[in-house]
Design an enzyme around this catalytic site. Sequence first.
Site, PDB file in Angstrom:
ATOM      1  N   CYS A   1       0.819  -1.221   0.000  1.00  0.00           N
ATOM      2  CA  CYS A   1       0.000   0.000   0.000  1.00  0.00           C
ATOM      3  C   CYS A   1       0.849   1.265   0.000  1.00  0.00           C
ATOM      4  O   CYS A   1       0.318   2.367  -0.160  1.00  0.00           O
ATOM      5  CB  CYS A   1      -0.941  -0.001   1.199  1.00  0.00           C
ATOM      6  SG  CYS A   1      -1.925  -1.504   1.289  1.00  0.00           S
TER       7      CYS A   1
ATOM      8  N   CYS B   1     -13.873   0.472   7.633  1.00  0.00           N
ATOM      9  CA  CYS B   1     -12.985  -0.075   6.599  1.00  0.00           C
ATOM     10  C   CYS B   1     -13.041   0.777   5.338  1.00  0.00           C
ATOM     11  O   CYS B   1     -14.118   1.172   4.896  1.00  0.00           O
ATOM     12  CB  CYS B   1     -13.415  -1.488   6.234  1.00  0.00           C
ATOM     13  SG  CYS B   1     -13.586  -2.598   7.647  1.00  0.00           S
TER      14      CYS B   1
ATOM     15  N   HIS C   1      -9.334   3.905  -1.643  1.00  0.00           N
ATOM     16  CA  HIS C   1      -7.986   3.359  -1.522  1.00  0.00           C
ATOM     17  C   HIS C   1      -7.637   2.489  -2.738  1.00  0.00           C
ATOM     18  O   HIS C   1      -7.544   1.271  -2.640  1.00  0.00           O
ATOM     19  CB  HIS C   1      -7.892   2.548  -0.217  1.00  0.00           C
ATOM     20  CG  HIS C   1      -6.538   2.014   0.098  1.00  0.00           C
ATOM     21  ND1 HIS C   1      -5.359   2.577  -0.355  1.00  0.00           N
ATOM     22  CD2 HIS C   1      -6.147   0.943   0.856  1.00  0.00           C
ATOM     23  CE1 HIS C   1      -4.329   1.880   0.107  1.00  0.00           C
ATOM     24  NE2 HIS C   1      -4.779   0.878   0.827  1.00  0.00           N
TER      25      HIS C   1
END
Lengths: 387, 387
Positions: free
Chosen positions: B85, B208, B335
């Site tokens: 990430c 989340c 994301h």
Amino acid sequence: MRDVYVAGIGSTTFGKHAGRSIESLAVDASAKAMVESGIDRARIGAVYLGNFISGPLNGKEVLAGLVAEQLGLQGIPCTKVEGACASGGIAMRHACLMVASGMCDAVLVVGVETMTHASTPEVTSALNCAMDNEYDGLSGLTFPGLFGLAWRAHAQRYGTTREDIASVVIKNKAYGLKNPLAQMGADLSIEQVCASAMIADPLQLFDCCPPSDGAAALLVCTKELLPANSNKPRVRVMASVQTSGSARISNHPDLCSFDATVLAAQQAYKQSGLQPAGIDLVELHDCFSIAEIIDSEDLGLVPRGEGGRWAAQGRTGMQGDVVINPSGGLLAKGHPVGATGVGQMVEVVLQLRGEHANQVANAGIGMTHNLGGTGVACTVHILGRDA
Amino acid sequence: MRDVYVAGIGSTTFGKHAGRSIESLAVDASAKAMVESGIDRARIGAVYLGNFISGPLNGKEVLAGLVAEQLGLQGIPCTKVEGACASGGIAMRHACLMVASGMCDAVLVVGVETMTHASTPEVTSALNCAMDNEYDGLSGLTFPGLFGLAWRAHAQRYGTTREDIASVVIKNKAYGLKNPLAQMGADLSIEQVCASAMIADPLQLFDCCPPSDGAAALLVCTKELLPANSNKPRVRVMASVQTSGSARISNHPDLCSFDATVLAAQQAYKQSGLQPAGIDLVELHDCFSIAEIIDSEDLGLVPRGEGGRWAAQGRTGMQGDVVINPSGGLLAKGHPVGATGVGQMVEVVLQLRGEHANQVANAGIGMTHNLGGTGVACTVHILGRDA
């Protein structure tokens, strides 16, 4: 920019490593390079890891960090770099840049891949990640298909024959037989090469490198960090170049040449101040037999169009004008994709130290050439033995 | 080392881009950054592309070269970097290094990922490429599981409550609602957050971040290359740091802290000569709500153990002591893994120029924090507006 030296090398054999994790192979090769270098672990400022398809084939990424942790390297920047089959060369270039620029005094570079656990369709599909699948993918072309086309174009334009190309295979397979790191050396006749199974007409089985597992590593550093008490010749990086070319085969102006290689070679000669005639040996990217011929021309080592004839005349062998792939090359040493570019460095360092199983006499300058995908990425390095 | 400036930014929206190829998103964001910079394409010396899982999810690699070609950038080194990430932040750091070291005068950095076309099991499996699957994988732990454990540890040690953590969600979702680049802004109540589906106890759905598609890009360059006639404030890179930490959760000494973040923050403060109090806003890696709390403490922006209470008291919101994730963060902006770290830079640049939809008053210094995997890779950047 500071001079960059190779302080240590390490490699697993290339071949099948059934049951071994990809990171364990990288750790093995890296540990050898670190130990050989004699450099304190605390001096290592970064890790560059070359890998291509561990995601699709192993379900693993962040390999740089995983491997560094197992080597006891803590906190330092650890980066995986990817440029298809040139991933290993790109890792080497970044390690050199970090040392040359003064960012780090010593950097670990490691390349790794595991492929033999996967099925042939899985490997083919993973390797095709290096194509422009939005465009060329529609044609159904695979890499054997591409190099088969290149062969046809070279044969038509320059008269290169099946027998010329077989002599590349015979040479590299013979060198591989003596290289203890190699996967598939063999003592072959022209008849055997020409009788092998057809893969992508005119490419036959022995014209193709095998899928391989393996890892190779180097520790590069400043001159100051080289061990003072070593009796080994000092190996310096004289050129470190990375270029790009078209990812689309349909955009290539010429199937008999890769722009990225031509450009990288020009830049490498300029950086090193050398001419092609100054290169004693080269480890180049013979993923297929025809690739060695094209690469040798693109690198300026052989006149354009003469690659096939030079190979047939033995001018690229041990007693020739320039020695090409004394390791056995990808064809015989194997092609664990992310490791290949780093493995080429290991081979050249062994030659420059006079430690190679197929030693080139008086090897003082060696080149490596690592080509990715359809020529979308390329690295060329020149290493020299300090007087 | 030379000063490094941001000459142009570009981004797609983060969210669902059904039917778009991953490279086309990267091209869109890059073209915007290039055009905004006003810098001649011929001055761009390298491309760094951050991407994590295009191999497993799209069957595509060599994205750096693919994207460069479509942007008309020819022959230059194009490298994909990967650190889970943190891939986007790592791309930014390498672009900065190339300019700072004098290797290049201008470098394109782009991050990209597409995920929403894949099934949840496929995405979960791909994201788990960032774990040490040889060790931690045996435990069956996924990333929600890891951050659920971290939440429990933080709650037990520091008394952090479900309601404290909900206030992070409410804040970020509200900012996301106004950010035109964001995927999932929302106007939520504590009751709604606490009533959302359980994912990995105690983590609930709104805790989340979503899977996302998207790309973000920057053009970084020397001061000399900045357009002389621009009326935009000049944004300078004051710190660019990359660190590593343990890939094995079982090796983490403390579930309430990531070593790689702590180390990166220390180095970034040292590089910039700043203290935490000098940071006006930060875009940090809130892949889960609890992560924002831990990160804010690891970065030294909030006292250890106080992250939950500071959030609940509004001390990390727009009128607070330090503004955290005014973009909406990963929780609300989305994301797209490889794009996230570069997207954070875009957000900070907009803030420093005074152009952000959620503008922080008098924003002069902004930080970004990009964390990979289990903390195996981390980057911290500090950007500042030239006086």
